[in-house]
Design a protein around this motif. Sequence first.
Motif, PDB file in Angstrom:
ATOM      1  N   GLU A  13       0.827  -1.204   0.000  1.00 33.77           N
ATOM      2  CA  GLU A  13       0.000   0.000   0.000  1.00 33.77           C
ATOM      3  C   GLU A  13       0.864   1.258   0.000  1.00 33.77           C
ATOM      4  O   GLU A  13       0.619   2.198  -0.760  1.00 33.77           O
ATOM      5  CB  GLU A  13      -0.923   0.010   1.224  1.00 33.77           C
ATOM      6  CG  GLU A  13      -2.118  -0.926   1.125  1.00 33.77           C
ATOM      7  CD  GLU A  13      -3.036  -0.789   2.319  1.00 33.77           C
ATOM      8  OE1 GLU A  13      -2.708   0.018   3.241  1.00 33.77           O
ATOM      9  OE2 GLU A  13      -4.076  -1.471   2.350  1.00 33.77           O
ATOM     10  N   LEU A  14       1.888   1.276   0.872  1.00 37.84           N
ATOM     11  CA  LEU A  14       2.774   2.441   0.944  1.00 37.84           C
ATOM     12  C   LEU A  14       3.547   2.620  -0.357  1.00 37.84           C
ATOM     13  O   LEU A  14       3.724   3.744  -0.839  1.00 37.84           O
ATOM     14  CB  LEU A  14       3.745   2.288   2.123  1.00 37.84           C
ATOM     15  CG  LEU A  14       3.149   2.419   3.527  1.00 37.84           C
ATOM     16  CD1 LEU A  14       4.162   1.994   4.579  1.00 37.84           C
ATOM     17  CD2 LEU A  14       2.694   3.855   3.777  1.00 37.84           C
ATOM     18  N   SER A  15       4.015   1.520  -0.939  1.00 40.50           N
ATOM     19  CA  SER A  15       4.760   1.590  -2.198  1.00 40.50           C
ATOM     20  C   SER A  15       3.910   2.201  -3.297  1.00 40.50           C
ATOM     21  O   SER A  15       4.379   3.051  -4.071  1.00 40.50           O
ATOM     22  CB  SER A  15       5.228   0.195  -2.620  1.00 40.50           C
ATOM     23  OG  SER A  15       6.151  -0.334  -1.696  1.00 40.50           O
ATOM     24  N   ALA A  16       2.646   1.768  -3.368  1.00 36.23           N
ATOM     25  CA  ALA A  16       1.745   2.291  -4.395  1.00 36.23           C
ATOM     26  C   ALA A  16       1.395   3.752  -4.122  1.00 36.23           C
ATOM     27  O   ALA A  16       1.346   4.577  -5.052  1.00 36.23           O
ATOM     28  CB  ALA A  16       0.481   1.433  -4.450  1.00 36.23           C
ATOM     29  N   LEU A  56       7.083   4.172  -4.521  1.00 42.03           N
ATOM     30  CA  LEU A  56       8.387   3.679  -4.069  1.00 42.03           C
ATOM     31  C   LEU A  56       8.456   2.166  -4.272  1.00 42.03           C
ATOM     32  O   LEU A  56       8.358   1.379  -3.331  1.00 42.03           O
ATOM     33  CB  LEU A  56       8.615   4.030  -2.593  1.00 42.03           C
ATOM     34  CG  LEU A  56       8.676   5.520  -2.272  1.00 42.03           C
ATOM     35  CD1 LEU A  56       8.567   5.766  -0.780  1.00 42.03           C
ATOM     36  CD2 LEU A  56       9.960   6.138  -2.808  1.00 42.03           C
ATOM     37  N   ALA A  57       8.620   1.747  -5.505  1.00 36.99           N
ATOM     38  CA  ALA A  57       8.655   0.324  -5.814  1.00 36.99           C
ATOM     39  C   ALA A  57       9.963  -0.295  -5.324  1.00 36.99           C
ATOM     40  O   ALA A  57      11.042   0.262  -5.518  1.00 36.99           O
ATOM     41  CB  ALA A  57       8.508   0.112  -7.311  1.00 36.99           C
ATOM     42  N   VAL A  58       9.854  -1.473  -4.690  1.00 41.32           N
ATOM     43  CA  VAL A  58      11.021  -2.178  -4.138  1.00 41.32           C
ATOM     44  C   VAL A  58      10.840  -3.673  -4.363  1.00 41.32           C
ATOM     45  O   VAL A  58       9.725  -4.196  -4.267  1.00 41.32           O
ATOM     46  CB  VAL A  58      11.177  -1.894  -2.621  1.00 41.32           C
ATOM     47  CG1 VAL A  58      12.271  -2.763  -2.019  1.00 41.32           C
ATOM     48  CG2 VAL A  58      11.488  -0.424  -2.375  1.00 41.32           C
ATOM     49  N   ASP A  59      11.931  -4.363  -4.670  1.00 40.05           N
ATOM     50  CA  ASP A  59      11.934  -5.828  -4.721  1.00 40.05           C
ATOM     51  C   ASP A  59      12.108  -6.337  -3.293  1.00 40.05           C
ATOM     52  O   ASP A  59      13.201  -6.321  -2.744  1.00 40.05           O
ATOM     53  CB  ASP A  59      13.081  -6.311  -5.614  1.00 40.05           C
ATOM     54  CG  ASP A  59      13.079  -7.825  -5.801  1.00 40.05           C
ATOM     55  OD1 ASP A  59      12.401  -8.525  -5.030  1.00 40.05           O
ATOM     56  OD2 ASP A  59      13.765  -8.307  -6.718  1.00 40.05           O
TER      57      ASP A  59
END
Length: 523
Positions: A122-125, A129-132
Amino acid sequence: MGTIELREVTKRFGNVLANERVTLRVPRGSIHGIVGENGAGKSTAMKVLFGLYRPDAGSVWLDGRRCIWRSPADAIAAGIGMVHQHFLLAGPCSGLDNVILGAEPRRRGLIDRTEARRRLEELSAQYGLAVDWERPVEALPVGMQQRVEILKLLFRDASILIFDEPTAVLTPQETSDLFSNLRRLRDQGKTILLVTHKLKEVMALTGTVTILRAGRVMGERQTARTNPQELADLMVGRKAVLQVQVSAGHPKAEPAIEVSHLTLAAHHFTRSSWAARRHGGMPKICPAERPRLRDVTFSVRRGELVGLAGVEGNGQSDLIRALLNPASSHCRTSGSVKFLGQDVTGWPAARIRALGIGVVPEDRLEQGLVPCWSIEDNFLLGRQRQAEFNRLGLLRRAAVRTSTLREMERYDVRPLNPDLPAEKLSGGNQQKLVLARELEQQPSVLLIAQPTRGVDVGAIEFIHRRLLRARDAGTGILLVSSDLDEILVLSDRVLVMYEGRILAEYGRGQVSERELGLKMGGA
């Protein structure tokens, strides 16, 4: 929530007055710059704000309420977070585990990884802030590691984010992505404090900026109504030179450095017991994917400054270590190294240094200094065998003290106290101490990495002039830097390193900052 204030904050360390009645106010939903010379008190003020230091006088206010932090935990609980210049990440652990460490959601007493992943997605979207999440953070690009640091704060509901030199290790493209993310955070109502020495970034990103000098606030400016020259003048208390005028060098015929087909074997790392259990196995040695250096060939002539550009982690650090200690046969698989025409491939570091090789490492505190030793002893470090001794074989301390004080004055290392432990100096003064020690010996070859990282605008001007003076005196210089402005301004030639190999070479004026940034990213 999000308006933060320092009111009349004073902080002393012994006889050193780090902050004197510092006052600033940063309203919710804004990006505020903090600039000043090394030792101006920027970091001290931010550490007071973050709860690492308690002020001797004055106070911290959050949304009109006075706050007393006993530790950073109190500040974090109140919604304040800090992204440090050197990331505080557990390398072997995944991105997800780094984010939730110390704030793990639990269900029936166990860590609820499903809930943690849901919140992080949710925070990435929300913030782009996309992270693997499953890869160990040590295997992530630097820009993505920084996203992990930011998400650590957002996961803890931070509304006030402090960034200390956030672009020091980023490519121009990663810097652009970071700026977009910071603007998105601002638009979501977050309050951001940006500590940086890069005035171009201040002008591009902030709405207001506070200038500190000698522990005091020299003024606050609306960014739209100021310019880099005014800010620099306020920082140093005089007319500052923002960019040294550089003429092309006049390389001599004789080579200073010759590297031929140098290849270094890949790192091997031990998978921890914890990681092994997660992956269903026992601890074991795992090979890295590729060699650290791959068939590297280049040269530097006497009187030439060659810049080596690249994102950190692409082999530049390994190259400097391999040049200084090519006798490390356990990691060298092939290739040769020559200094001043002599093949030094099998030589130990001490013998190479005796040829007249100066070294300024990228991590001054870990690799260039002994932090607990005095400035005087650090100034002697590496040349103790060449120092003056009396008939009894004892070091002539008076002569060492005289030369130390002379170079401290020439290089403006403050405070002027050779008995002070090196760890008590600000980062910029530590850097000037290492430079003074190496350049004072008038080396024939200089290997220098990140010379102005974390250094203020006045010191940058000074360091650049010293490097150009050494070049013009015939020193062959290999300059490793992630600062593209520095590379483009100083270099007679530019090499680009990517994934352990030399990807491109340019002459002075043959490449733009944008093109160089793309090459650094592997284009």
